[in-house]
Design a protein around this motif. Structure first.
Motif, short mmCIF file in Angstrom:
data_model
loop_
_atom_site.label_atom_id
_atom_site.label_comp_id
_atom_site.label_asym_id
_atom_site.label_seq_id
_atom_site.Cartn_x
_atom_site.Cartn_y
_atom_site.Cartn_z
N ASP A 42 0.90 -1.17 -0.01
CA ASP A 42 0.05 -0.04 0.06
C ASP A 42 0.72 1.19 0.04
OD1 ASP A 42 -2.49 -1.11 -0.02
OD2 ASP A 42 -2.64 -1.37 2.28
N GLY A 43 0.39 2.43 -0.52
CA GLY A 43 1.10 3.56 -0.74
C GLY A 43 1.00 4.37 0.75
N VAL A 44 1.93 5.06 1.04
CA VAL A 44 1.94 5.77 2.46
C VAL A 44 1.00 7.08 1.91
CG1 VAL A 44 3.50 7.41 3.90
CG2 VAL A 44 4.30 5.21 2.84
N PRO A 45 -0.14 7.23 2.97
CA PRO A 45 -1.09 8.23 2.85
C PRO A 45 -0.50 9.47 3.27
CG PRO A 45 -1.68 6.86 4.63
CD PRO A 45 -0.43 6.27 3.94
N HIS A 46 -1.06 10.61 2.42
CA HIS A 46 -0.69 12.04 2.96
C HIS A 46 -1.73 12.93 2.63
CE1 HIS A 46 3.70 10.84 2.65
NE2 HIS A 46 3.32 10.55 1.39
N GLU A 47 -2.03 13.43 3.70
CA GLU A 47 -3.47 14.26 3.58
C GLU A 47 -3.12 15.95 3.53
OE1 GLU A 47 -5.76 13.56 7.31
OE2 GLU A 47 -6.34 11.69 6.31
N ASN A 48 -3.86 16.51 2.72
CA ASN A 48 -3.55 17.80 2.34
C ASN A 48 -4.70 18.80 2.64
OD1 ASN A 48 -0.60 17.57 1.54
ND2 ASN A 48 -1.53 16.47 -0.20
N LYS A 49 -4.83 19.89 3.27
CA LYS A 49 -5.84 20.50 3.57
C LYS A 49 -6.06 21.59 2.14
CE LYS A 49 -8.69 22.99 6.78
NZ LYS A 49 -8.45 23.37 8.20
N LEU A 50 -6.94 21.60 1.71
CA LEU A 50 -7.32 22.41 0.45
C LEU A 50 -7.68 24.15 1.31
CD1 LEU A 50 -8.70 19.98 -1.89
CD2 LEU A 50 -6.50 20.54 -1.76
N ASP A 51 -7.76 24.86 0.25
CA ASP A 51 -8.16 26.25 0.69
C ASP A 51 -9.51 26.30 1.17
OD1 ASP A 51 -5.58 27.27 0.20
OD2 ASP A 51 -6.44 27.88 -2.19
N SER A 58 -3.50 11.74 -0.90
CA SER A 58 -2.69 11.05 -1.98
C SER A 58 -1.80 10.06 -1.24
CB SER A 58 -1.71 12.30 -2.61
OG SER A 58 -0.83 12.66 -1.78
N TYR A 59 -1.21 9.25 -2.12
CA TYR A 59 -0.40 7.95 -1.55
C TYR A 59 0.94 8.13 -2.43
CZ TYR A 59 -5.03 6.72 0.00
OH TYR A 59 -6.11 6.55 0.62
N SER A 60 2.12 7.94 -1.52
CA SER A 60 3.24 7.83 -2.07
C SER A 60 3.86 6.41 -2.02
CB SER A 60 4.38 8.73 -1.56
OG SER A 60 4.40 8.49 -0.13
N TYR A 61 4.67 6.23 -3.33
CA TYR A 61 5.13 4.96 -3.23
C TYR A 61 6.87 5.06 -3.57
CZ TYR A 61 0.56 3.27 -3.69
OH TYR A 61 -0.81 2.90 -3.74
N ASP A 69 15.56 -3.33 -21.12
CA ASP A 69 16.84 -3.90 -21.18
C ASP A 69 17.29 -4.38 -19.74
OD1 ASP A 69 17.33 -2.98 -23.80
OD2 ASP A 69 17.94 -1.05 -22.99
N GLY A 70 16.34 -4.22 -18.97
CA GLY A 70 16.65 -5.11 -17.60
C GLY A 70 17.30 -4.10 -16.63
N LYS A 71 17.46 -2.96 -17.09
CA LYS A 71 18.03 -2.04 -16.06
C LYS A 71 17.14 -1.44 -14.97
CE LYS A 71 20.05 2.78 -15.50
NZ LYS A 71 20.08 4.02 -16.36
N THR A 72 17.52 -1.69 -13.52
CA THR A 72 16.33 -1.41 -12.39
C THR A 72 16.91 -0.27 -11.70
OG1 THR A 72 15.92 -3.63 -12.33
CG2 THR A 72 15.38 -2.34 -10.33
N ILE A 73 16.04 0.89 -11.77
CA ILE A 73 16.35 2.22 -10.87
C ILE A 73 15.26 2.16 -9.77
CG2 ILE A 73 17.48 3.21 -12.75
CD1 ILE A 73 14.85 4.65 -13.16
N PRO A 74 15.45 2.82 -8.70
CA PRO A 74 14.38 3.22 -7.86
C PRO A 74 13.58 4.31 -8.05
CG PRO A 74 16.47 4.07 -7.06
CD PRO A 74 16.98 3.54 -8.08
N LEU A 75 12.26 4.06 -7.88
CA LEU A 75 11.33 5.38 -8.31
C LEU A 75 10.49 5.74 -7.45
CD1 LEU A 75 9.90 4.45 -11.77
CD2 LEU A 75 11.98 6.08 -11.28
N GLU A 76 10.17 7.09 -7.09
CA GLU A 76 9.42 7.58 -5.98
C GLU A 76 8.24 8.42 -7.04
OE1 GLU A 76 9.26 10.50 -2.45
OE2 GLU A 76 11.35 9.48 -3.02
N PHE A 77 6.87 8.11 -6.46
CA PHE A 77 5.88 8.64 -7.35
C PHE A 77 4.89 8.90 -6.34
CE2 PHE A 77 5.61 4.36 -8.06
CZ PHE A 77 4.06 3.93 -8.34
N THR A 78 3.55 9.52 -6.70
CA THR A 78 2.53 9.77 -6.04
C THR A 78 1.41 9.12 -6.87
OG1 THR A 78 2.17 12.13 -6.33
CG2 THR A 78 3.46 11.43 -4.31
N ALA A 79 0.26 8.84 -6.28
CA ALA A 79 -0.80 8.51 -6.72
C ALA A 79 -2.17 9.23 -6.02
CB ALA A 79 -1.30 7.22 -7.21
#
Length: 119
Positions: A42-51, A58-61, A69-79
């Motif tokens: 599961d993603g890590v939840p982040h709560e943001n208060k809007l205006d 949102s959830y970060s991963y 080609d099989g090259k692996t890299i770490p990625l950080e993204f949100t959903a």
């Protein structure tokens, strides 16, 4: 003759705008490298208060992704939602590690070298 060139120029510009509207070009995916990953947690939840006072979650991963080609890299993204566990994603990556977009894909749609790393 001058009016004719102006009219042709305007029609040409409208044609280009029409092509972009019809094809729905996604600039977030243009000139991006493709990496593949599987959602394993599961993603890590982040709560943001809007205006207006409402709360948006949102959830970060942080996951490893593999290219064709099989090259692996770490990625950080949100959903904007918690992504489905075991789902395979095609990531669109720019500037080395910046995720600009993603799509859910089937395992069969992933290149063989990347599939081997995901299994």
């Amino acid at each position: 003759m001058k009016k004719f060139l102006i009219v042709v120029g305007i029609l040409f510009a409208l044609g280009i705008v029409g092509v972009f509207a019809i094809t729905k070009i996604d600039f977030n995916r243009m000139n991006a490298d493709n990496y593949y990953l599987q959602i394993t947690e599961d993603g890590v939840p982040h709560e943001n208060k809007l205006d207006d006072g409402s709360i948006m979650t949102s959830y970060s991963y942080q996951l490893d992704a593999t290219n064709a080609d099989g090259k692996t890299i770490p990625l950080e993204f949100t959903a904007i939602k918690n992504l489905r566990k075991d789902a395979y994603l095609k990531m669109y990556v720019k500037k080395g590690d910046q995720v600009s977009s993603y799509d859910e894909v089937k395992l069969e749609e992933i290149p063989q070298k990347a599939q081997k790393k995901l299994k």
